[in-house]
Design a protein around this motif. Structure first.
Motif, short mmCIF file in Angstrom:
data_model
loop_
_atom_site.label_atom_id
_atom_site.label_comp_id
_atom_site.label_asym_id
_atom_site.label_seq_id
_atom_site.Cartn_x
_atom_site.Cartn_y
_atom_site.Cartn_z
N LEU A 58 9.62 -3.44 17.07
CA LEU A 58 10.36 -3.21 15.84
C LEU A 58 9.58 -3.74 14.64
CD1 LEU A 58 13.83 -4.41 17.18
CD2 LEU A 58 12.88 -2.10 17.24
N PRO A 59 9.18 -2.86 13.71
CA PRO A 59 8.46 -3.34 12.52
C PRO A 59 9.37 -4.13 11.60
CG PRO A 59 8.93 -1.00 12.33
CD PRO A 59 9.37 -1.40 13.70
N MET A 60 8.85 -5.22 11.08
CA MET A 60 9.60 -6.03 10.12
C MET A 60 9.36 -5.47 8.72
SD MET A 60 8.78 -9.82 11.63
CE MET A 60 9.05 -10.21 13.36
N GLU A 61 10.06 -6.03 7.75
CA GLU A 61 9.90 -5.60 6.37
C GLU A 61 8.50 -5.91 5.89
OE1 GLU A 61 10.94 -3.83 2.82
OE2 GLU A 61 12.10 -3.93 4.67
N ASP A 62 7.83 -4.91 5.33
CA ASP A 62 6.48 -5.09 4.80
C ASP A 62 6.59 -5.59 3.36
OD1 ASP A 62 3.86 -5.07 4.11
OD2 ASP A 62 3.54 -2.92 4.39
N ASP A 63 6.37 -6.90 3.19
CA ASP A 63 6.52 -7.49 1.87
C ASP A 63 5.50 -6.97 0.87
OD1 ASP A 63 8.62 -8.99 2.82
OD2 ASP A 63 7.36 -10.70 3.37
N SER A 64 4.39 -6.45 1.38
CA SER A 64 3.32 -6.03 0.47
C SER A 64 3.22 -4.51 0.34
CB SER A 64 1.97 -6.57 0.99
OG SER A 64 1.68 -6.06 2.29
N LYS A 65 4.28 -3.79 0.71
CA LYS A 65 4.20 -2.33 0.71
C LYS A 65 4.01 -1.76 -0.69
CE LYS A 65 9.25 -1.83 0.90
NZ LYS A 65 10.38 -1.30 1.71
N PHE A 66 4.43 -2.53 -1.72
CA PHE A 66 4.24 -2.06 -3.09
C PHE A 66 2.97 -2.64 -3.73
CE2 PHE A 66 8.95 -2.02 -2.51
CZ PHE A 66 9.09 -0.63 -2.52
N ASP A 67 2.24 -3.40 -2.95
CA ASP A 67 0.99 -3.99 -3.42
C ASP A 67 -0.11 -2.95 -3.29
OD1 ASP A 67 -1.30 -5.40 -3.94
OD2 ASP A 67 -0.84 -7.09 -2.61
N PRO A 68 -0.77 -2.57 -4.38
CA PRO A 68 -1.84 -1.56 -4.30
C PRO A 68 -3.01 -2.00 -3.42
CG PRO A 68 -1.82 -2.61 -6.46
CD PRO A 68 -0.58 -3.05 -5.76
N GLU A 69 -3.12 -3.31 -3.17
CA GLU A 69 -4.20 -3.82 -2.33
C GLU A 69 -3.71 -4.15 -0.91
OE1 GLU A 69 -7.25 -3.78 -3.11
OE2 GLU A 69 -7.04 -3.29 -5.23
N SER A 70 -2.55 -3.62 -0.55
CA SER A 70 -2.02 -3.88 0.79
C SER A 70 -2.85 -3.16 1.84
CB SER A 70 -0.57 -3.40 0.88
OG SER A 70 -0.11 -3.45 2.21
N ILE A 71 -3.03 -3.81 3.00
CA ILE A 71 -3.72 -3.17 4.13
C ILE A 71 -2.71 -2.84 5.23
CG2 ILE A 71 -5.93 -4.27 3.64
CD1 ILE A 71 -5.33 -6.27 5.88
N HIS A 72 -1.42 -2.95 4.91
CA HIS A 72 -0.34 -2.64 5.85
C HIS A 72 -0.47 -3.45 7.14
CE1 HIS A 72 0.73 0.54 3.10
NE2 HIS A 72 -0.48 1.05 3.20
N TYR A 73 -0.75 -4.72 6.93
CA TYR A 73 -0.81 -5.67 8.05
C TYR A 73 0.62 -6.14 8.30
CZ TYR A 73 -2.15 -10.01 10.48
OH TYR A 73 -2.29 -11.04 11.39
N VAL A 74 1.34 -5.37 9.09
CA VAL A 74 2.79 -5.51 9.20
C VAL A 74 3.15 -6.47 10.33
CG1 VAL A 74 4.95 -4.23 9.52
CG2 VAL A 74 3.01 -3.15 8.39
N GLY A 75 4.25 -7.17 10.16
CA GLY A 75 4.78 -7.99 11.24
C GLY A 75 5.64 -7.14 12.17
N TYR A 76 5.56 -7.41 13.46
CA TYR A 76 6.34 -6.66 14.45
C TYR A 76 7.10 -7.63 15.34
CZ TYR A 76 3.48 -2.58 13.25
OH TYR A 76 2.86 -1.56 12.58
N ASP A 77 8.33 -7.25 15.65
CA ASP A 77 9.11 -8.00 16.62
C ASP A 77 8.85 -7.40 18.00
OD1 ASP A 77 10.90 -9.38 18.16
OD2 ASP A 77 12.71 -8.58 17.22
N CYS A 78 8.05 -8.08 18.79
CA CYS A 78 7.66 -7.57 20.11
C CYS A 78 8.55 -8.09 21.23
CB CYS A 78 6.21 -7.95 20.41
SG CYS A 78 5.01 -7.24 19.26
N SER A 79 9.60 -8.81 20.88
CA SER A 79 10.48 -9.38 21.91
C SER A 79 11.07 -8.34 22.86
CB SER A 79 11.60 -10.19 21.25
OG SER A 79 11.08 -11.26 20.51
N PRO A 80 11.55 -7.18 22.36
CA PRO A 80 12.10 -6.19 23.30
C PRO A 80 11.08 -5.72 24.33
CG PRO A 80 12.78 -5.68 21.06
CD PRO A 80 11.74 -6.76 20.96
#
Length: 777
Positions: A58-80
């Motif tokens: 499950l992808p978590m909220e991408d805090d930097s999605k509105f950042d023009p310099e974002s590399i989409h280094y997203v947090g994921y909940d891998c527990s399931p």
């Protein structure tokens, strides 16, 4: 009593829906299902693997999605995927989760051809746990309606084929009727059929022959006809567009059935003369995966000896087929063990011993996509996975052509401090948090992770020109900064200039360095052992575990462990912690009138446009102002600090007046209609002003011994003896620490005592942080 037993047994029997789901369905019914759900039914092993991982991560909220310099280094909940319902949980940190997601995305896009995916990591990194949990969830997923794959089953109709003029036909069908649904049980089933025949039982009306290679039923449509058939079958919608254009569905038009299915199709076509009549004998059913039986999933350990019988066949069935077709070369009823995992997963646990031989054997299979059985080519479209220790690369290093067939995915020791803490909580229980002051548990994780990282970083050196400017927050080698970036956090204490210089390219370089880290230092097993030693030593004290205890453990109690920690790291960690908790105490004690600050700054901005000795009415507050040097000095000392010279105050005043008149008033307030308090200049001055007030908030209390004693006596009867002002301030401080920073009452009291007793306010009084607010004026 017997009724109760029967009722109890019913609970463990498969429901009728489960039984019906695995019942073969006619080709017409199957195509109807395909037409309704094409993207779910028409999936290769690679697409299903992608869907399984995507369903469980499950992808978590991408805090930097509105950042023009974002590399989409997203947090994921891998527990399931790796933790829930697992006997041995695997905790994937942010770095590894992103690698895994990128891998399965590539698989879905069709980049899976001719590759073996090797998960490489040092001993103790959890590779085996990772793969076992992954395969367990995959097996569960594909055996559900959502994740079902489909395989071909031939049902040779006795009534249709019984009218053949060939006198041998009836004999052939008699022998084919003894052919079972499982090749591994073939001879037992033949004997059972003989027993039934001898008892006079009527034979069934068809002979069921499952495809040993688990071919997808859609492949039974002749390759040259598929596009036209699909064009007629599907309506013009998004699913049809994807099927005809996306690379991930190329296999539907490119793959061919196994030699057995192809031969059966051709043989029946020669007899029946009508493809529609042939397809009436083709059925489809869900592909039932079973790791323990090696169906769909086969996992080999280094100690598993190779099977001597490499070719599987049935001589009796082969002889009868030869008689039917009158050509022994037309159908060769042989297949290998690889057929059992065709459209499935073939996995090797550690490439050593016998698994080295298996890995080398895969070279030709991966290169060509086929497996040679004598002079027969067997299709092999499997997902090949392997685990490998770095030192085992030498086992296959001599095969140069193998290098471009292998894709390595790093499984290092955990480098994300939040994941490291998750591991401690899982093993020792979430109650361990109750024994630590806030952040101390995470600082323990930082110490462990520091041993796994390189001490120098080319990416950080190129980005941060003078690391010493962050000595209040970070170590000399910026390992603490890199740890924050690995967790997906960009520290707020970075200067505005450095934050601006953190481009997407620089972020990518920093994350890429993780590929070269995590293979040395304290392993996962070492970390658990060390934490157990630490917690058993200090976890049962009356006082909460603080940084002093943590530092003492590695420098005095167990000096041998401290040798693995980078020099100076513990001192930097202590300094960062001290500064952070000091700011928390100041923030929690701060209770100035925000409305009064805004009013005073509006008056100041209005007054800088007038000479000293002038009386004016501020148009923003309607206050009558006596503009004087004392008026300016009182505010400017709070903006610049008590040690500011007259020249510095005059320079600030001139800069503010210039920016106010040239930009703030004309462009923002008058032209754009922005309220004064929302302009850039005002926000900067406000930040400066508040920073000064918070920095000095402890000053009135440091010399007051009653304040320290009141904190110590808080929530006791003695606390009632202090005067109202002290009681109010202490209660306000403790309440804010609990509410804002998750301290317990005991933890808040202990932290306040720690700040006062260690003179942290005086220690940092002359060390103004380089990232202080107000850089723009």
């Amino acid at each position: 009593m017997m009724d109760k037993i029967d009722e109890a047994l019913k609970r463990i029997i498969l429901t009728q829906e489960d039984l019906d789901r695995y019942e073969p369905q006619s080709y017409r019914d199957f195509l109807h299902k395909v037409s309704r759900q094409p993207t779910r039914i028409l999936r290769s092993i690679f697409q299903v693997f992608h869907d399984m991982v995507s369903t469980h991560i499950l992808p978590m909220e991408d805090d930097s999605k509105f950042d023009p310099e974002s590399i989409h280094y997203v947090g994921y909940d891998c527990s399931p995927l790796f933790v829930e319902d697992s006997d041995n949980p695997f905790f994937a940190d942010r770095l590894f989760a992103n690698r895994l997601v990128h891998l399965v995305d590539a698989l879905r896009r069709g980049a899976q051809q001719n590759k073996i995916y090797v998960f490489e990591g040092p001993p103790g990194s959890g590779k085996s746990t990772f793969l076992n949990n992954l395969l367990m969830k995959f097996e569960q997923y594909v055996n559900t309606e959502q994740g079902a794959m489909y395989e071909t089953v031939w049902r040779l109709d006795r009534e249709v084929l019984g009218h053949l003029s060939d006198p041998e036909a009836s004999k052939i069908l008699e022998e084919l009727s003894r052919f079972s649904n499982s090749f591994s049980q073939m001879y037992k089933d033949v004997q059972e059929e003989n027993r039934k025949s001898s008892e006079g039982l009527a034979p069934q009306g068809f002979v069921e022959v499952p495809c040993p290679s688990h071919d997808h039923p859609i492949l039974m449509i002749p390759k040259e006809s598929r596009r036209q058939v699909f064009d007629d079958l599907f309506k013009n919608d998004q699913s049809k567009w994807e099927l005809f254009t996306e690379k991930e569905y190329e296999w539907v038009f490119r793959h061919t059935p196994c030699t057995i299915c192809s031969s059966l199709y051709q043989a029946l076509l020669n007899v029946l003369k009508d493809p529609m009549e042939v397809l009436k004998m083709v059925y489809a059913r869900p592909y039932r995966f079973n790791r323990r039986l090696g169906e769909g999933i086969s996992v080999f350990t280094p100690g598993d000896k190779p099977i001597k019988q490499t070719i599987l066949t049935n001589e009796l069935l082969q002889r009868r087929i030869n008689d039917l077709l009158r050509d022994s070369n037309q159908v060769r009823y042989i297949f290998s063990r690889h057929a059992k995992t065709n459209n499935g997963i073939y996995a090797l646990m550690d490439v050593k011993s016998h698994n080295t031989e298996r890995m080398i054997e895969l070279h030709n299979i991966v290169s060509e996509g086929v497996h040679k059985l004598e002079d027969i080519e067997e299709n092999v479209n499997s997902l090949f996975l392997a685990l490998m220790n770095p030192e085992d690369k030498a086992n296959i290093g001599n095969i140069q052509s193998f290098s471009d067939r292998i894709e390595y995915i790093k499984v290092p020791y955990v480098l994300d401090l939040n994941t490291e803490v998750q591991i401690y909580r899982n093993i020792f229980g979430r109650s361990i948090d109750e024994h630590f002051l806030p952040r101390v548990l995470h600082n323990f994780a930082r110490v462990i992770i520091s041993t796994r990282m390189k001490q120098t970083s080319d990416a950080l050196t190129e980005w941060i020109d003078y690391p010493s400017k962050y000595n209040l927050y970070c170590d000399a080698h910026l390992q603490l900064l890199k740890m924050e970036i690995y967790t997906g956090n960009i520290p707020k204490w970075l200067t505005e200039d450095d934050h601006r210089r953190l481009t997407a390219k620089r972020r990518s370089r920093i994350i890429a360095e993780s590929e070269q880290e995590g293979d040395k230092g304290f392993s996962g097993r070492d970390s658990i052992r060390i934490f157990n030693l630490f917690f058993s030593t200090y976890g049962h004290r009356e006082r909460l575990i603080n940084m002093t205890v943590l530092k003492e453990f590695f420098t005095k109690t167990h000096k041998e462990l401290g040798k693995s920690i980078p020099p100076g790291f513990l001192d930097s960690l202590q300094r960062m912690y001290d500064y952070t908790v000091l700011q928390e105490v100041k923030e929690s004690l701060y209770s100035y009138n925000e409305e009064g600050i805004v009013r005073e700054l509006k008056n100041y901005l209005f007054a800088v446009n007038y000479e000293a000795g002038t009386d004016v009415v501020c148009s923003y507050t309607q206050d009558t102002l006596k503009v004087s040097e004392e008026f300016f000095k009182r505010i400017e000392l709070r903006l610049l600090g008590d040690e500011t010279t007259n020249e510095q105050r005059q320079q600030l005043r001139a800069d503010v007046q210039k920016q106010y008149a040239g930009t703030t008033l004309t462009q923002e307030v008058l032209a754009a209609g922005v309220p004064l308090e929302k302009t850039r200049l005002f926000k900067d001055l406000y930040q400066r002003y508040v920073y000064y007030l918070k920095d000095r908030v402890l000053d009135p209390f440091l010399e007051n011994e009653n304040f320290r004693r009141a904190i110590k006596d808080y929530a006791s009867e003695s606390f009632k003896t202090y005067d109202k002002k002290i009681r109010t301030d202490v209660a306000f401080l403790i309440d804010n620490l609990r509410r804002r920073y998750s301290y317990s009452q005991a933890g808040a009291k202990e932290m306040c005592m720690y700040v006062i007793d260690n003179n942290l306010a005086q220690t940092f009084a002359t060390k103004k942080p380089s990232a202080a607010p107000g850089k723009n004026v």
